[in-house]
Enzyme design. Structure first.
Site, mmCIF file in Angstrom:
data_model
loop_
_atom_site.group_PDB
_atom_site.id
_atom_site.type_symbol
_atom_site.label_atom_id
_atom_site.label_comp_id
_atom_site.label_asym_id
_atom_site.label_seq_id
_atom_site.Cartn_x
_atom_site.Cartn_y
_atom_site.Cartn_z
ATOM 1 N N GLN A 137 -16.154 0.097 14.819
ATOM 2 C CA GLN A 137 -15.826 -0.233 13.434
ATOM 3 C C GLN A 137 -15.533 -1.720 13.245
ATOM 4 O O GLN A 137 -15.611 -2.211 12.113
ATOM 5 C CB GLN A 137 -14.609 0.593 12.980
ATOM 6 C CG GLN A 137 -14.812 2.093 13.013
ATOM 7 C CD GLN A 137 -15.836 2.582 12.008
ATOM 8 O OE1 GLN A 137 -16.120 1.927 11.013
ATOM 9 N NE2 GLN A 137 -16.407 3.747 12.263
ATOM 10 N N LYS B 15 -23.853 1.501 12.232
ATOM 11 C CA LYS B 15 -22.691 1.175 11.404
ATOM 12 C C LYS B 15 -22.696 -0.292 10.975
ATOM 13 O O LYS B 15 -21.778 -0.741 10.278
ATOM 14 C CB LYS B 15 -21.394 1.494 12.165
ATOM 15 C CG LYS B 15 -21.245 2.958 12.530
ATOM 16 C CD LYS B 15 -19.926 3.229 13.221
ATOM 17 C CE LYS B 15 -19.850 4.620 13.815
ATOM 18 N NZ LYS B 15 -19.935 5.709 12.822
ATOM 19 N N CYS C 23 -13.959 13.264 13.715
ATOM 20 C CA CYS C 23 -13.994 13.129 15.182
ATOM 21 C C CYS C 23 -12.725 12.472 15.697
ATOM 22 O O CYS C 23 -12.752 11.676 16.635
ATOM 23 C CB CYS C 23 -15.226 12.340 15.628
ATOM 24 S SG CYS C 23 -16.793 13.134 15.230
#
Length: 418
Positions: A213, A236, A376
């Site tokens: 992230q 991502k 998750c």
């Protein structure tokens, strides 16, 4: 540095579509980001003009494909501040990157003469945190089961920060590796790993950071982070699925045993014995995701042109606006840090009395795309006393108008379940 969000959005064809008769409001970028036209065009051009296998052929197409693949590796290396492209191993995602390191420990445990930094057995310890994605929990649980090592973990504070109060006890002379998240996929928390890295190195342990992230959303420099490995994934960060990267210090990669055996990862092979190629080839057995690497390289070019400081600043502004807006919606409980400082563009919340799946379905009816479930990260949900959460996650193309649409959708949710 700032950028024009309207101009950025014009680069993403999918953002012009409608969902259920409403303009698409895409608030699920922590799950997978959308792709700009530059990435789509680069992948299409490679398929149409340069399709060949890499590191195997001397013909023109093979040479062009190899060049494109290695150019992408060099772009990724520069993007994260690696000292050499050879420190970047292409994998299919962060999950595979973390498993690669875990299985290298496994293989070293049974390999005579293995580097002691990678040998693991009873009495040794692996340290993770309660904040992790399952991809940074399960591989270490399995490693400990295979080797007899012990798994330990940091907790989470009430405000969604990593609890480092037991750092000296958790990371000790028995610790072989510490693997923690840089930015939480569910709480949005950005962890400062400096103290943990320093303590781990003090006791001779290695450090892996899950940067799935963080690399897409803020400037990341591996030298400044000080870790030994980082993992991240292309889908991502505006790139395609099926491509990610493991960065490791060159001398550590050179000391790691291979995990997958096959073509392209060898130096010599006889019927009795095999010697292995130097990294990164040692860890890229078989035909790699070539066009996906090209797409990731194009995504890196796009992000670099915008500037990661500008991307991060935009997301902080959007996150601050979202936190303020959601605070005004009755019945919404936000998890994680209360302000945008030390927090990325991810906001998970609960709507009192309404299951997240119902929240997600009503929002989707209005064209607002969020993710629902445990993300998750079941241990995080358990820590905060919920079975699941609704998550809105932002990126460089997110606007305040989309946050307003989310808030209006949540008002609709409340009315439906009043």
């Amino acid at each position: 540095m700032t950028f024009d969000v309207a101009r950025v959005r014009a680069d993403f064809p999918i953002l012009g579509r409608e969902v259920n008769g409403h303009p698409l409001v895409y608030l699920d970028s922590a799950n997978t980001s959308q792709k700009p036209r530059a990435v789509l065009d680069a992948m299409r051009a490679h398929h149409e003009r340069h399709n060949g296998n890499v590191s195997r052929s001397v013909h023109t197409l093979g040479t062009e494909a190899t060049s494109a693949y290695e150019d992408a590796r060099a772009k990724v290396a520069t993007f994260i501040g690696a000292s050499s492209p050879d420190e970047v191993v292409f994998v299919k995602n962060s999950t595979e990157a973390i498993n690669l390191v875990a299985y290298a420990f496994s293989n070293a445990a049974t390999q005579p003469g293995a580097d002691p930094r990678f040998t693991l057995g009873p009495g040794d310890e692996v340290v993770i945190s309660e904040m992790e994605h399952h991809s940074n929990i399960v591989p270490w649980q399995l490693l400990c089961q295979r080797t007899g090592a012990t798994l330990r973990w940091f907790g989470i504070t009430d405000d969604g920060r990593l609890d480092e109060s037991r750092l000296g006890e958790l990371v000790n002379e028995r610790t072989k590796i510490v693997s923690i998240v840089h930015m939480s996929n569910i709480l949005g928390t950005i962890n400062d790993p400096a103290r943990i890295v320093a303590r781990a190195h003090e006791v001779g342990a290695l450090v892996l950071l899950d940067c799935s992230q963080s690399v897409p959303h803020l400037p990341v420099d591996v030298a400044a982070l000080g870790a030994d490995f980082i993992a991240f994934t292309g889908h991502k960060m505006l790139g395609p699925t099926g491509i990610g990267a493991l960065w490791g210090r060159g001398e550590l990669l050179a000391a790691m045993p291979p995990v997958l055996g096959g073509g392209s990862m060898i130096e010599t092979v006889t019927m009795e014995h095999t010697t292995f190629a130097a990294p990164p080839a040692r860890f890229e057995a078989g035909t790699p995701p070539i066009v996906e690497a090209v797409g990731l390289g194009a995504a890196v070019d796009y992000l670099s042109a915008l500037g990661m400081e500008a991307v991060h600043q935009h997301e902080q502004e959007i996150t601050g606006y979202a936190l303020k807006t959601l605070a005004d919606v009755t019945g919404v409980r936000v998890f994680g840090p209360g302000g945008p400082d030390g927090r990325g563009g991810t906001v998970s919340f609960d709507v009192a009395g309404v299951h997240p799946h119902d929240v997600g379905q009503i929002l989707d009816d209005l064209g607002v795309e969020v993710r629902v479930g445990h993300h998750c990260a079941r241990p995080v949900c358990a820590r905060f006393g919920v079975s699941s959460m609704t998550r809105a996650s932002f990126y460089l193309y997110t606007t305040t108008q989309e946050i307003d649409a989310l808030a209006q959708g949540l008002d609709r949710v409340r009315k439906v379940f009043a």
